[in-house]
Design a protein around this motif. Structure first.
Motif, PDB file in Angstrom:
ATOM      1  N   PHE A  40       0.825  -1.206   0.000  1.00 33.13           N
ATOM      2  CA  PHE A  40       0.000   0.000   0.000  1.00 33.13           C
ATOM      3  C   PHE A  40       0.858   1.254   0.000  1.00 33.13           C
ATOM      4  O   PHE A  40       0.585   2.199  -0.745  1.00 33.13           O
ATOM      5  CB  PHE A  40      -0.936   0.005   1.220  1.00 33.13           C
ATOM      6  N   SER A  95       2.588   1.809  -3.338  1.00 30.74           N
ATOM      7  CA  SER A  95       1.741   2.170  -4.472  1.00 30.74           C
ATOM      8  C   SER A  95       1.069   3.516  -4.281  1.00 30.74           C
ATOM      9  O   SER A  95       0.785   4.195  -5.257  1.00 30.74           O
ATOM     10  CB  SER A  95       0.710   1.082  -4.737  1.00 30.74           C
ATOM     11  N   THR A  99      -3.090   7.445   3.758  1.00 33.66           N
ATOM     12  CA  THR A  99      -2.546   6.085   3.688  1.00 33.66           C
ATOM     13  C   THR A  99      -2.038   5.652   5.054  1.00 33.66           C
ATOM     14  O   THR A  99      -2.392   4.578   5.552  1.00 33.66           O
ATOM     15  CB  THR A  99      -1.388   6.021   2.676  1.00 33.66           C
ATOM     16  N   LEU A 123      -3.894   2.926   7.359  1.00 31.39           N
ATOM     17  CA  LEU A 123      -3.183   1.662   7.562  1.00 31.39           C
ATOM     18  C   LEU A 123      -2.974   1.390   9.049  1.00 31.39           C
ATOM     19  O   LEU A 123      -3.166   0.269   9.513  1.00 31.39           O
ATOM     20  CB  LEU A 123      -1.842   1.683   6.837  1.00 31.39           C
TER      21      LEU A 123
END
Lengths: 850, 225
Positions: A264, A267, A333, A337
């Motif tokens: 993750f 990207s 992100t 996460l």
């Protein structure tokens, strides 16, 4: 008496008359079953009392009937004739339970099916006690019973799925299952032609569920294909059993988690940043030096490794599409996460806790039985490991016996006080050591942190000291543990674990506190600095706790093979012998190391997103190094009892550390001003403002804005908290009630055991008395009275349902399986028991008179 | 924008190449033993099983198709020629006991007997599959408990009596070390703990009660395929 005769005349049953003692002896000794049992009366071997046949004598009839009752009690369902009846009975019981579970909750079907499935009934059909093949009638029975469940027999994909799961869970041979499935599908097809066609909506729902099931299956097969370290895990399990492989599973789990994080982060954050290119404002790129890999300085400090080099721009990756805002990507992100990881960890911790603590809460009394039943590890595939396991089990049993036979040591008040004082002193010592470590670390930080020679090897000092302390602390703890003399080894292990964890927390806390409180010059990017510190800590930890320890173990192993032979061991002192023994593989230390690593990573991911890559690599290497150590250098640990609880404890530690990290992150995001000159958040004062700006840009009437405002009202938050509190209270009350109920049921079971004993004792008396023919008349009378009394007892207990049992004799014989009144209706002081006592006294009086 | 396109192209190719390289290395290094085994199995044994048969086994056991084929390979390794001729050949107990996990297990012969469809310990492939399915990770505790009970019930009387317990203990300590008195005492203690209805033996319900409360059982009663 007339009623009793009715029972006999209604019945068609076989019975065997054996001497009770003989029979029991036979069962205990030979185990061949009834076939070869010595019989005292061969002519009475099998007596068939047919429906309308006149009985040749009251006494004889009663005697045999009673004997058969007793037989049933003694040996359970081994009587040939009764087997079919008992089979159908228990099947009825199973199916009713099964039906209930289907009705209540479809999901529990999978779990409940076999639990209640009396598949072992097939053995009751056997004559000589051997396992026999399943008969065709068995298949018919099961098919019939399954066929009565509506949920299973519908002609739709869900029912089919359910059918497959149910058949899977029947504990029979594959051929039997296949036959059952075929019969079931025939029935379903037959019914389906009659059934109406299903509606469109329902069909869509079914197909959706079917696709979901197929996807799950596909994922399963992919996962089995790509299961990481399959061969290694099998090797470890075969050599050392499942307890040790639990550590490697923990490692693998963390590795997979980190790989997911890595995917993750790369990207969404790193890759866009690489595409966007470096900000022009950044200085000249430095030349890469190998030393930088160790210190995290130089070339790396300007790379995508750290927070500082990320851009605060928005840009279009593909011309003509929407803009990609890197700061938002970075913030979302990492926050999402972290939160997702937190959820995953909490859920798995909750599950592990439930399995190993709540569901097994009653095992404290059953320790020995556990040692016997669960001790052999079926995964062991190696002769040496098997021998070791045998020895371990033998030692455990010996310890148990020794402890059992040892008289309980007279624990005086003074001795207890002394032990308590000892423990208190030990705890205080540990606390003092930890505080001293914290103070020293702080002093060290102040000494080296303020000076400006960071761009050299000196940067490693702090990391070296921190990790070295962690290593040395293990030995101190082991020494203290030996002085403390805890009664249970598990307590000692747990206390050791907690101390280690406390030390780790302290070290991390001190480092963080220092980094966050020291004054930063405005030109230096403090986020990057913290990222570099964490990088160094992780690298040095790898070298100290994995590579160095491995080298030490290698040296010890060499010493052991050179000098540590058994013959030479006798002249050595204990210390020398300990040094020359092959090094132990300590699972606790290794797992704690993993937890420490993961804590650092979670904390650092905000400041250095690519730290995940480093940790993933590190875990990969650690796996192979540990495997190598375990197989070639170390001796497997001896004490490993109840590993699942230890595993749960580790999950709890992971949870605690992650919780702490999240709190710190919250503080950082809300309260600590970011650097103005670097990083994706430059231009704002605090990190969260970026997100708030995004929300504030929304119009007032926008749905999200309204939802946001609504949720953040104090009343709503208070309401949620209140609801959670009430729910917790309710669940707690429920669990307490269930504990009380379990206690009650246990008492009931005890009472029933007493009932059974009483009846058995009387029956055996009668059976023994039958041999003497001279007192035939008297005996006969006595038996009748006794039989009546037994029925009276049964009738009273069954309270009105007794009539049924005159029609169905098997119900009376299967005394233990007849429905009972619930516990609360019987007198709480065990009145039934005292009633039996009274009967027994009368019986003794009568015997004495005759 | 030309520059950014160039960079994009370069990076994309670089990433693709790196990924392919890494996957290749991964396959050849640490997933090798597993993945390659499955793939070759798919090639070799495919002819021995039709798709319907595989689907059938998949529905009746806790395995996926590939695992079934892998299990067949393991079974074939025990007696290559015999199984090569007839995929469902019956192997004698001594042959099956060469399987490493069963060889090391003190209850190996009992396991064979419990799972054998002819009840003499001889094992066909279906029995083997059944066995591995019960010992697999996917099988629920209750199925495992049922079979564990049968394994420990040596005389087949549907109760674990004193004699069964004695045999279990003797096998666990491999016939050495514990005297008769010790074993008797152990048995007494076990019955004291677990025999709830005081009939001198453990019934299935009592056994299941113990297993239900145990968190370690499901970890120990397991054989990795």
């Amino acid at each position: 008496m007339a009623r009793h005769r009715a029972v006999l005349s209604d019945a068609t049953f076989h019975c065997e008359v054996n001497e009770v003692g003989n029979r029991r002896h036979q069962q205990a000794g030979g185990g061949t079953g009834d076939g070869a049992a010595p019989r005292t009366h061969p002519e009475e071997d099998k007596i068939e009392v047919l429906t309308d046949e006149p009985l040749d004598g009251d006494g004889f009839g009663h005697g045999s009937a009673l004997a058969s009752v007793e037989d049933q009690f003694q040996s359970g369902p081994t009587v040939v004739g009764g087997a079919n009846v008992s089979f159908s009975q228990s099947f009825r019981r199973w199916s009713s339970n099964f039906g209930r579970s289907v009705k209540n909750n479809k999901r529990t079907v999978y779990n409940k099916t076999i639990r209640l499935m009396p598949s072992r009934i097939q053995k009751t059909l056997s004559i000589d006690g051997d396992l026999i093949t399943t008969s065709a009638s068995d298949v018919d029975h099961i098919t019939m019973e399954l066929g009565q469940r509506e949920q299973l027999m519908e002609d739709n994909p869900i029912a089919e799925q359910l059918r497959i799961e149910t058949i899977k869970s029947i504990a029979h041979k594959i051929s039997t299952k296949r036959a059952i499935r075929e019969q079931l599908s025939q029935t379903v097809n037959r019914r389906a032609t009659r059934a109406k066609s299903i509606g469109l909506l329902r069909r869509y729902r079914y197909s959706a569920k079917l696709y979901a099931a197929r996807t799950v299956k596909l994922v399963q097969s992919v996962v089995t294909n790509f299961e990481l370290f399959y061969g290694s895990m099998k090797q470890i399990e075969g050599h050392f059993g499942s307890r040790i492989s639990a550590y490697f599973k923990f490692l693998r789990r963390l590795l997979v988690l980190n790989l997911v994080l890595l995917v993750f982060i790369v990207s969404f954050v790193v890759f866009p940043q690489l595409l966007a290119g470096r900000d022009t404002a950044a200085g000249t790129a430095e030349v890469f030096h190998l030393r930088d890999l160790l210190t995290g300085e130089g070339y790396l400090s300007d790379s995508v490794m750290y927070y500082g080099s990320y851009s605060n721009r928005s840009f279009t990756l593909v011309p003509g599409t929407a803009e990609y805002s890197l700061p938002h990507a970075y913030f979302l992100t990492i926050t999402i996460l972290s939160l997702a990881t937190f959820v995953v960890v909490s859920v798995s911790m909750g599950r592990a806790y439930r399995v190993s603590f709540i569901e097994s809460s009653a095992t404290v009394q059953n320790i020995l039985t556990h040692k016997i039943v669960c001790s052999w590890d079926y995964g062991i595939a190696n002769g040496k490991a098997a021998r070791l396991k045998h020895a371990t089990i033998l030692n455990e049993l010996r310890d148990y016996l020794a402890e059992r036979n040892r008289a309980p040591a007279a624990v005086g008040r003074w001795q207890r006080l002394r032990a308590e004082a000892l423990h208190a002193v030990a705890h205080l010592t540990v606390l003092a050591v930890i505080s001293a470590v914290a103070a020293c670390l702080w002093a060290l930080l102040v000494r080296f942190g303020s000076t400006d020679h960071f761009r050299a090897w000196a940067a490693l000092y702090v990391a070296l000291v921190a990790n070295g302390t962690l290593g040395a602390f293990g030995y101190v703890c082991a020494l203290l543990g030996r002085l403390e003399h805890y009664r249970q080894t598990s307590t000692q292990l747990n206390i050791n674990l907690l101390r280690h964890f406390l030390l780790q927390l302290t070290i991390v806390g001190v480092l963080l506190a220092y980094w966050l409180t020291r004054p930063h010059p405005p030109t230096v990017c403090w986020e990057t600095t913290i990222g570099q510190e964490l990088y160094r800590l992780l690298v040095v930890d790898f070298f100290i706790s994995t590579v160095l320890q491995c080298a030490i173990r290698g040296v010890r192993y060499l010493l052991h093979t050179q000098y540590g032979t058994a013959a030479a061991n006798r002249e050595r002192t204990r210390l020398q012998r300990r040094l020359l023994a092959p090094p132990p593989f300590c699972i606790e230390t290794h797992s704690l190391g993993l937890v420490y690593n993961q804590t650092l990573l979670w904390f650092g991911v905000l400041f250095a997103p690519l730290l995940v890559l480093l940790v993933a690599l590190k875990l990969l290497l650690t796996f192979y190094i540990n495997k190598f150590e375990l197989i070639y250098l170390c001796q497997p640990p001896v004490r490993l009892w109840r590993s699942s609880q230890t595993h749960t404890l580790f999950l709890v530690l992971v949870f605690v550390s992650l919780f702490g990290v999240l709190l710190t992150h919250g503080y950082l995001i809300m309260q600590v001003p970011v650097t103005d000159t670097c990083g994706p958040f430059r231009g704002t004062q605090y990190m969260y403002q970026l997100f708030m700006q995004g929300i504030l840009k929304l119009r007032e009437e926008h749905l999200f804005w309204r939802i946001f405002v609504y949720i953040t009202k104090p009343a709503i938050i208070g309401g949620v908290l209140l609801t959670m509190g009430v729910a917790t209270y309710y669940l707690r009350a429920k669990s307490r009630a269930q504990v009380a109920k379990v206690k009650l049921l246990k008492e009931l079971l005890c009472m029933e055991a007493k009932d059974k004993e009483f009846l058995l004792a009387n029956l055996s008396k009668v059976a023994r008395g039958k041999d003497s023919t001279d007192q035939h008349q008297q005996q006969q009378q006595q038996q009748q009275q006794l039989a009546e009394r037994i029925e009276l007892v049964a009738g009273v207990r069954l309270n009105g349902t007794a009539d049924k049992y005159y029609k169905d004799p098997c119900a009376t014989w299967r005394y233990e399986e007849t429905p009972r009144r619930p516990a609360h209706e019987s007198p709480p002081d065990g009145g039934s028991c005292s009633g039996y006592q009274r009967f027994e006294d009368e019986e003794q009086l009568r015997m004495r008179r005759t | 924008s030309i520059r950014s396109k160039q960079i994009t192209f370069f990076l994309l190719t670089f990433f693709c190449k790196t990924t392919i390289f890494c996957v290749n290395r991964a396959i050849t290094i640490h997933i090798y033993d597993h993945l390659s085994v499955f793939n070759t199995v798919m090639g070799q044994v495919k002819s021995q099983f039709s798709d319907d048969e595989l689907q059938d086994y998949e529905d009746l056991t806790y395995f996926t198709k590939k695992e079934i084929l892998y299990a067949h390979k393991k079974f074939k390794n025990l007696a290559p020629e015999k199984v090569g001729h007839n995929k469902n050949a019956k192997l004698s107990m001594s042959k099956v006991l060469e399987y490493p996990e069963l060889k090391a297990n003190p209850f190996g012969d009992r396991i064979c007997k419990v799972f054998s469809s002819s009840n003499d310990g001889d094992i066909t492939f279906e029995d083997f599959l059944d066995m591995m399915s019960v010992f697999s990770d996917a099988a629920p505790k209750s199925v495992k408990a049922e079979h564990a009970f049968r394994i420990y019930d040596f005389d087949g009387d549907d109760m674990i009596g004193r004699n069964d317990l004695k045999q279990v203990i003797q096998r666990l300590v491999s016939n050495s070390g514990l005297g008769h008195n010790d074993i008797d005492q152990l048995i007494n203690n076990i019955l004291e703990e677990a025999d709830l209805d005081d009939d001198g033996a453990l019934s299935f319900a009592e056994f299941e009660h113990i297993i239900d409360k145990s968190s370690d059982f499901i970890n120990s009663f397991r054989i990795r395929l």
